[in-house]
Design an enzyme around this catalytic site. Structure first.
Site, PDB file in Angstrom:
ATOM      1  N   GLU A  82       9.016  -3.147  -2.997  1.00  0.00           N
ATOM      2  CA  GLU A  82       8.507  -3.101  -1.635  1.00  0.00           C
ATOM      3  C   GLU A  82       9.429  -2.298  -0.738  1.00  0.00           C
ATOM      4  O   GLU A  82      10.646  -2.499  -0.741  1.00  0.00           O
ATOM      5  CB  GLU A  82       8.389  -4.514  -1.069  1.00  0.00           C
ATOM      6  CG  GLU A  82       7.501  -5.444  -1.874  1.00  0.00           C
ATOM      7  CD  GLU A  82       7.541  -6.871  -1.346  1.00  0.00           C
ATOM      8  OE1 GLU A  82       6.525  -7.562  -1.487  1.00  0.00           O
ATOM      9  OE2 GLU A  82       8.588  -7.296  -0.791  1.00  0.00           O
ATOM     10  N   CYS A  83       8.874  -1.387   0.026  1.00  0.00           N
ATOM     11  CA  CYS A  83       9.577  -0.644   1.069  1.00  0.00           C
ATOM     12  C   CYS A  83      10.871  -0.022   0.531  1.00  0.00           C
ATOM     13  O   CYS A  83      10.828   0.974  -0.170  1.00  0.00           O
ATOM     14  CB  CYS A  83       9.840  -1.543   2.274  1.00  0.00           C
ATOM     15  SG  CYS A  83      10.101  -0.625   3.807  1.00  0.00           S
ATOM     16  N   GLY A  84      12.046  -0.609   0.817  1.00  0.00           N
ATOM     17  CA  GLY A  84      13.292  -0.039   0.318  1.00  0.00           C
ATOM     18  C   GLY A  84      13.335   0.040  -1.193  1.00  0.00           C
ATOM     19  O   GLY A  84      13.847   1.004  -1.763  1.00  0.00           O
ATOM     20  N   GLY A  86       5.112   0.054  -3.282  1.00  0.00           N
ATOM     21  CA  GLY A  86       4.659   0.715  -2.067  1.00  0.00           C
ATOM     22  C   GLY A  86       5.445   0.239  -0.864  1.00  0.00           C
ATOM     23  O   GLY A  86       6.330  -0.615  -0.966  1.00  0.00           O
TER      24      GLY A  86
END
Length: 484
Positions: free
Chosen positions: A349-351, A448
């Site tokens: 997720e993200c990072g 994502g």
């Protein structure tokens, strides 16, 4: 269940509720009390601040992610054994998910959990107008639950007069709302820079000292005994009927999980260090209830993944601040790349999603090689790219094993973007006015920018745990074959 509790709210962001909430928690801790923290909304920073600086258990209370009964059940579970629950609000007290709604606001959480509210009132540059402000806040909803005021940025000499004026003016309109104290002008209450990814261990130590000092000051300027009285006057909370009905099965369910861990244990590696630190506690609790053992490792410091794992969790954080160090850990990057290409399940997720790219560009324009699982690079967009709640649904032509047709809820907040954010799912705002493509979904990989809230779709977590268990068992079998 009787839970002594308060919610710290304010008319708007920047009013001082974080300073007040943290100083209050520190002050009650200094009394030897068992304090638990909560944060309204999806924010990661403040719960992390509660844990790292105050050393307190903290969880999010979010009415987009959770139904009211689920929110109440989770809150009661978190409150077990606590002397006091302190919830920090989000934005202005009545500010909800849309411009014209209080849905999901601090007020919405307070009324759901029947929690007394202490309003932090910023006072600099105002006098009688403060009475009009508080009157409006108290009357805007009949069940505002505002039970006390803390005045922020008030000189010691002015406070007695300001307190008397406010209480008398509010009494004229039928509001018996006590002024409980004040926060003076002092550097101890200035917490504007609490972005934990930007602090060194020394700076973290300084923050702890700062909050401890804020608590000591507040102990002299705020009536803590009256606040405790208000907290104890909170009505009892009932376990939601649907949860209470299921409690009869709790023992057997827990026993099933214990047996599952013994017969089919599954170890999932979870990235935890300065670069990767954003995880919803409810997500991890759900995976653990499903029989997962979460084994921490550091992409910054560890050269190998933990042994005998069946999957990988790469949470959000600040990889853009540590690009050079992450890229220099080539052995771990290679192992992750090879493991994921071989099919190991991974939720990024993200990072964590950024970490899986071929390249990462930092704020200074430097580019560093990353794991290379996702083609392309991530780069600073110079603005907030996407922000807010989303419903994530796979596109009709996708057959992902983790999310085959359902919808899971999440949240996005990032200033970095990707040359390929994924096209396997669609993220849609709750009001349906905007949507975009997202997510790389390939077998057990789900990567994502959105941060997922797993309890909103428990079957997703169950499938992920199952995929990790299958992968781990396959690896164990392969190791046995090689040894034989």
């Amino acid at each position: 269940m009787q839970v002594p509790r308060i919610l710290i709210a304010a008319p708007a962001s920047g009013s001082g509720k974080t300073s007040a909430a943290c100083a209050l928690m520190s002050a009650f801790q200094a009394r030897g009390m068992s304090v638990r923290a909560c944060k309204c909304g999806p924010d990661y920073i403040d719960p992390m601040f509660h844990r790292e600086v105050l050393g307190l258990d903290s969880r999010n209370l979010d009415l987009f992610f959770s139904e009211r009964s689920e929110l109440t059940e989770g809150f009661l579970r978190h409150a077990s054994g606590a002397d006091l629950m302190v919830t920090e609000g989000v934005m202005g007290y009545y500010d909800g998910r849309t411009l014209d709604s209080d849905a999901g606001s601090s007020y919405d959480v307070a009324r759901t959990l029947k929690t007394p509210v202490i309003l932090v009132v910023p006072c600099r540059g105002a006098a009688l107008s403060l009475a009009a402000l508080v009157k409006g806040m108290a009357e805007f909803r009949r069940d505002s639950s505002i039970c006390g005021l803390i005045l922020n940025r008030v000189p010691k000499m002015l406070y007695p007069r300001l307190k008397d004026m406010l209480e008398q003016e509010l009494k004229k309109y039928g509001h018996e709302i006590p002024v409980l104290g004040y926060l003076p002008e002092d550097e101890a209450f200035h917490l504007e820079s609490r972005h934990l990814g930007l602090v060194t261990p020394q700076e973290l130590s300084n923050l702890k000292s700062q909050i401890r000092k804020a608590g000591e000051i507040l102990s002299e300027t705020v009536d803590l005994d009256r606040i405790l009285q208000i907290a104890h006057e909170a009505v009892e909370l009932e376990v939601p009927s649907d949860k209470a009905a299921g409690n009869a099965d709790t023992g057997s369910a827990d026993e099933s999980i214990r047996q599952l861990r013994q017969v089919h244990p599954v170890r999932i590696a979870i990235a935890r260090d300065e670069a990767f630190c954003f995880y919803y506690r409810a997500n991890l609790e759900l995976l653990e209830r499903m029989g997962c053992e979460l084994v921490s490792f550091s992409p910054l410091a560890d050269e190998t993944l933990p042994a005998d794992i069946g999957g990988l969790l790469l949470g959000g954080g600040y990889p853009e601040l540590y690009g050079k160090r992450l890229s220099e850990n080539r052995a771990l990057l290679q192992e992750i790349r090879e493991s994921l290409k071989a099919g190991m399940p991974c939720l990024a997720e993200c990072g964590g999603f950024m970490y899986l790219h071929e390249e990462l560009e930092d704020a200074g324009g430097n580019t560093y090689p990353m794991a290379g699982v996702i083609k392309g690079r991530t780069y600073p967009a110079g603005r907030l790219v996407r922000f807010g709640y989303v419903n994530i649904t796979p596109k009709a032509d996708q057959e992902g094993i983790l999310l085959p047709g359902e919808t899971i809820r999440g949240h996005e907040f990032h200033y970095w973007d990707s040359t390929d954010s994924g096209r396997d799912c669609r993220a849609e705002k709750p009001d349906g006015r905007r949507s975009w493509e997202c997510i790389h979904m390939d077998g057990g990989l789900f990567a994502g920018y959105p941060h997922l809230y797993l309890p909103s779709m428990p079957e997703f977590a169950r499938r992920f745990a199952g995929a990790c268990r299958n992968w781990q068992e396959r690896g164990v079998s392969g190791e046995k074959d090689r040894n034989e």
